[in-house]
Design a protein around this motif. Sequence first.
Motif, short mmCIF file in Angstrom:
data_model
loop_
_atom_site.label_atom_id
_atom_site.label_comp_id
_atom_site.label_asym_id
_atom_site.label_seq_id
_atom_site.Cartn_x
_atom_site.Cartn_y
_atom_site.Cartn_z
N LEU A 144 0.85 -1.19 0.00
CA LEU A 144 0.00 0.00 0.00
C LEU A 144 0.89 1.24 0.00
CD1 LEU A 144 -2.41 -1.43 2.62
CD2 LEU A 144 -3.24 -0.38 0.51
N SER A 145 0.38 2.33 -0.57
CA SER A 145 1.10 3.61 -0.56
C SER A 145 0.11 4.73 -0.25
CB SER A 145 1.76 3.85 -1.92
OG SER A 145 0.79 4.20 -2.89
N ILE A 146 0.64 5.92 -0.05
CA ILE A 146 -0.19 7.09 0.22
C ILE A 146 -1.22 7.29 -0.90
CG2 ILE A 146 -0.14 9.62 0.39
CD1 ILE A 146 0.65 8.21 2.95
N PHE B 107 -8.98 4.76 -1.59
CA PHE B 107 -9.47 3.39 -1.45
C PHE B 107 -9.59 2.99 0.02
CE2 PHE B 107 -8.38 -1.05 -0.71
CZ PHE B 107 -9.50 -1.65 -1.26
N ILE B 108 -8.58 3.30 0.82
CA ILE B 108 -8.57 2.95 2.24
C ILE B 108 -9.72 3.66 2.97
CG2 ILE B 108 -7.27 3.27 4.40
CD1 ILE B 108 -6.43 0.80 2.76
N GLY C 148 -11.83 5.20 13.08
CA GLY C 148 -11.92 6.66 13.10
C GLY C 148 -11.39 7.32 11.84
N VAL C 149 -11.36 6.60 10.74
CA VAL C 149 -10.87 7.14 9.48
C VAL C 149 -12.06 7.75 8.74
CG1 VAL C 149 -9.78 6.57 7.27
CG2 VAL C 149 -8.98 5.49 9.38
N ARG C 150 -12.14 9.10 8.77
CA ARG C 150 -13.29 9.80 8.19
C ARG C 150 -12.91 10.73 7.04
NH1 ARG C 150 -15.08 6.43 10.81
NH2 ARG C 150 -16.42 6.53 12.62
N THR C 151 -11.63 11.04 6.94
CA THR C 151 -11.16 11.97 5.91
C THR C 151 -9.99 11.36 5.16
OG1 THR C 151 -9.52 13.05 7.32
CG2 THR C 151 -11.79 13.93 7.40
N LEU C 152 -9.64 11.99 4.05
CA LEU C 152 -8.47 11.54 3.28
C LEU C 152 -7.21 11.65 4.13
CD1 LEU C 152 -8.29 10.43 0.47
CD2 LEU C 152 -7.82 12.73 -0.38
N GLU C 153 -7.13 12.68 4.94
CA GLU C 153 -5.97 12.85 5.83
C GLU C 153 -5.90 11.71 6.85
OE1 GLU C 153 -2.47 14.39 6.37
OE2 GLU C 153 -3.85 15.22 4.90
#
Length: 169
Positions: free
Chosen positions: A14-16, A21-22, A39-44
Amino acid sequence: MKVIETKRLILRWLSIDDADFILNLLNEPAWLRFIGDRGVRTLEDAKNYLLTGPMDMYSRFGFGLYLIALKDNRIPIGICGLIKRESLVDVDIGFALLSTFQSKGYGYEAASATMTYGIEQLGLKRIVAITSMDNHDSSKLLEKIGMKFEGNILLPNDSVKLKLYAYDY
């Protein structure tokens, strides 16, 4: 970096660039129900997850979770790989697919190739897996790739019991 190639799939680091997708995968209903809310809600947030999770594991151990892409068009469909958690003695296998790609044999293809890679390329003698008590599809897949149910465990700082599977080479 490509790690594993099967008849229909490519598994690569995987890469940035995989943050979009993530973000989608980690917010799938099945991920939230069976793996947990990261808690992944944004691209950041997704970029941070990649940096502190899979990409950190590559640099520390030389393996980790890999992106699963369809071989013919390179469309990302999920992740599968080997994880070294502080809370488990052994390396464990993990996998998750976007819902539209489940029940097509991709999970089995990726997981069985990852097990072979762990044994033949990394020299692992034992690989384990954990799954929630009610994740019957994952349990079936783990048994299909040769893992045996060993019992229920409670990881440190957790309140929910999990099923532990193992494969001894």
